[in-house]
Design a protein around this motif. Sequence first.
Motif, PDB file in Angstrom:
ATOM      1  N   ASP A  42       8.564  36.498 108.862  1.00 43.81           N
ATOM      2  CA  ASP A  42       7.183  36.997 109.392  1.00 43.81           C
ATOM      3  C   ASP A  42       6.020  36.210 108.588  1.00 43.81           C
ATOM      4  N   VAL A  43       6.327  35.219 107.898  1.00 38.68           N
ATOM      5  CA  VAL A  43       5.375  34.463 107.123  1.00 38.68           C
ATOM      6  C   VAL A  43       4.662  33.498 107.742  1.00 38.68           C
ATOM      7  N   ARG A  44       3.302  33.541 107.872  1.00 43.33           N
ATOM      8  CA  ARG A  44       2.511  32.802 108.677  1.00 43.33           C
ATOM      9  C   ARG A  44       1.978  31.641 108.173  1.00 43.33           C
ATOM     10  N   ILE A  45       1.846  30.315 108.501  1.00 47.90           N
ATOM     11  CA  ILE A  45       1.253  29.294 107.874  1.00 47.90           C
ATOM     12  C   ILE A  45      -0.451  29.134 108.103  1.00 47.90           C
ATOM     13  N   SER A  46      -1.041  29.105 107.087  1.00 45.36           N
ATOM     14  CA  SER A  46      -2.392  29.061 106.927  1.00 45.36           C
ATOM     15  C   SER A  46      -3.078  27.713 107.322  1.00 45.36           C
ATOM     16  N   TYR A  47      -4.098  27.580 108.137  1.00 47.99           N
ATOM     17  CA  TYR A  47      -4.881  26.318 108.355  1.00 47.99           C
ATOM     18  C   TYR A  47      -6.138  26.200 107.979  1.00 47.99           C
ATOM     19  N   ASP A  48      -6.276  27.014 106.945  1.00 49.03           N
ATOM     20  CA  ASP A  48      -7.666  27.076 106.392  1.00 49.03           C
ATOM     21  C   ASP A  48      -8.052  25.791 105.617  1.00 49.03           C
ATOM     22  N   THR A  49      -7.315  25.134 105.190  1.00 54.28           N
ATOM     23  CA  THR A  49      -7.318  23.726 104.799  1.00 54.28           C
ATOM     24  C   THR A  49      -6.450  22.515 105.894  1.00 54.28           C
ATOM     25  N   ASN A  50      -7.135  21.492 105.625  1.00 54.30           N
ATOM     26  CA  ASN A  50      -6.292  20.449 106.575  1.00 54.30           C
ATOM     27  C   ASN A  50      -5.101  19.792 105.870  1.00 54.30           C
ATOM     28  N   TRP A  51      -4.128  20.671 105.373  1.00 55.38           N
ATOM     29  CA  TRP A  51      -2.858  20.413 104.621  1.00 55.38           C
ATOM     30  C   TRP A  51      -2.341  19.401 105.224  1.00 55.38           C
ATOM     31  N   GLN A  52      -2.215  19.397 106.678  1.00 53.52           N
ATOM     32  CA  GLN A  52      -1.338  18.206 107.312  1.00 53.52           C
ATOM     33  C   GLN A  52      -1.841  16.929 107.143  1.00 53.52           C
ATOM     34  N   LYS A  53      -3.111  16.878 107.297  1.00 49.12           N
ATOM     35  CA  LYS A  53      -3.567  15.352 106.956  1.00 49.12           C
ATOM     36  C   LYS A  53      -3.416  14.980 105.661  1.00 49.12           C
ATOM     37  N   LEU A  54      -3.469  15.816 104.635  1.00 47.67           N
ATOM     38  CA  LEU A  54      -3.067  15.523 103.260  1.00 47.67           C
ATOM     39  C   LEU A  54      -1.786  15.139 103.178  1.00 47.67           C
ATOM     40  N   HIS A  55      -0.742  15.857 103.849  1.00 44.89           N
ATOM     41  CA  HIS A  55       0.828  15.715 103.583  1.00 44.89           C
ATOM     42  C   HIS A  55       1.215  14.273 104.269  1.00 44.89           C
ATOM     43  N   LEU A  56       0.543  14.020 105.508  1.00 46.31           N
ATOM     44  CA  LEU A  56       0.643  12.692 106.179  1.00 46.31           C
ATOM     45  C   LEU A  56       0.481  11.471 105.612  1.00 46.31           C
ATOM     46  N   LYS A  57      -0.868  11.829 104.978  1.00 46.13           N
ATOM     47  CA  LYS A  57      -1.384  10.614 104.119  1.00 46.13           C
ATOM     48  C   LYS A  57      -0.529  10.371 102.708  1.00 46.13           C
ATOM     49  N   GLY A  58       0.089  11.390 101.964  1.00 42.89           N
ATOM     50  CA  GLY A  58       0.693  11.280 100.827  1.00 42.89           C
ATOM     51  C   GLY A  58       2.385  10.536 101.428  1.00 42.89           C
ATOM     52  N   ILE A  59       2.768  11.126 102.572  1.00 40.80           N
ATOM     53  CA  ILE A  59       3.956  10.294 102.850  1.00 40.80           C
ATOM     54  C   ILE A  59       3.682   8.790 103.507  1.00 40.80           C
ATOM     55  N   GLU A  60       2.686   8.530 104.002  1.00 40.20           N
ATOM     56  CA  GLU A  60       2.439   7.398 104.250  1.00 40.20           C
ATOM     57  C   GLU A  60       2.215   6.436 103.124  1.00 40.20           C
ATOM     58  N   ALA A  61       1.554   6.945 102.027  1.00 40.65           N
ATOM     59  CA  ALA A  61       1.095   6.178 100.917  1.00 40.65           C
ATOM     60  C   ALA A  61       2.561   6.021  99.994  1.00 40.65           C
ATOM     61  N   GLY A  62       3.273   7.023 100.113  1.00 41.15           N
ATOM     62  CA  GLY A  62       4.657   6.673  99.601  1.00 41.15           C
ATOM     63  C   GLY A  62       5.643   6.008 100.185  1.00 41.15           C
ATOM     64  N   TYR A  63       5.788   5.940 101.504  1.00 38.52           N
ATOM     65  CA  TYR A  63       6.910   5.216 102.002  1.00 38.52           C
ATOM     66  C   TYR A  63       6.660   4.311 103.106  1.00 38.52           C
ATOM     67  N   LYS A  64       5.155   3.749 103.102  1.00 40.87           N
ATOM     68  CA  LYS A  64       4.717   2.941 104.034  1.00 40.87           C
ATOM     69  C   LYS A  64       5.633   1.381 103.974  1.00 40.87           C
ATOM     70  N   SER A  65       5.841   1.394 102.674  1.00 39.34           N
ATOM     71  CA  SER A  65       6.520   0.102 102.428  1.00 39.34           C
ATOM     72  C   SER A  65       8.047   0.043 102.273  1.00 39.34           C
ATOM     73  N   SER A  66       8.747   1.439 102.725  1.00 37.26           N
ATOM     74  CA  SER A  66      10.073   1.539 102.656  1.00 37.26           C
ATOM     75  C   SER A  66      10.619   0.883 103.874  1.00 37.26           C
TER      76      SER A  66
END
Length: 215
Positions: A72-96
């Motif tokens: 029953d746990v719902r995801i919150s979208y009060d912050t743009n966490w999706q954009k932050l996660h994608l940026k973090g993944i890109e910064a970490g692995y773009k050169s992989s």
Amino acid sequence: MENTQALLATSYFAPIQYYCKLIQYNKVLIEQWENYSKQSYRNRCNIYGANGVLPLSVPVEKATHKKILTKDVRISYDTNWQKLHLKGIEAGYKSSPFYEYYIDDLERFFTQKHEFLLDFNLEIQEEICSLLEIECNTVLTDDFIEAEADHIINYRDSIHPKASKNKTDLMFEAKPYTQVFGDKHGFQANLSILDVLFNLGPDGLSYLESCLTDA
């Protein structure tokens, strides 16, 4: 492991140890009737960033009661966490080696909005298994399963981001492999499956198999 089943909690881009269970057991149960546990892999993962291990957390809506079932746990979208996660993944692995090969398959998880955390995690897991060619026999629990259930090994809370709660697993050994920032910070074990996907690509399944022990 032929007649033994593994019991896992749901997980957001689960750690390597978690995916080892998916290939180790013929049947894996995903718990949905438990009381939701905070600060666990249920809504977070650890990736490798330029400054070391970087935790990513999916915010969830506050429950109206103290306890809420995982299903029953719902995801919150009060912050743009999706954009932050994608940026973090890109910064970490773009050169992989395999970032460009796989990122298009995963980008939808950071643009589309899912209501429930469990559904979101299951969809991610299905995609990862497909990309790594993992034959995953997972089913959701029909009811809450007691820890001492016969023929079921309970990993719900033993695979945990906190070292104090992460129990020793004699059937798993994290083998070193080349990581983007390994020369800078050394090998970081048991990160999110994303680390294996982007660094090892099609060899990811073979790596997971190499981490299984006979204990």
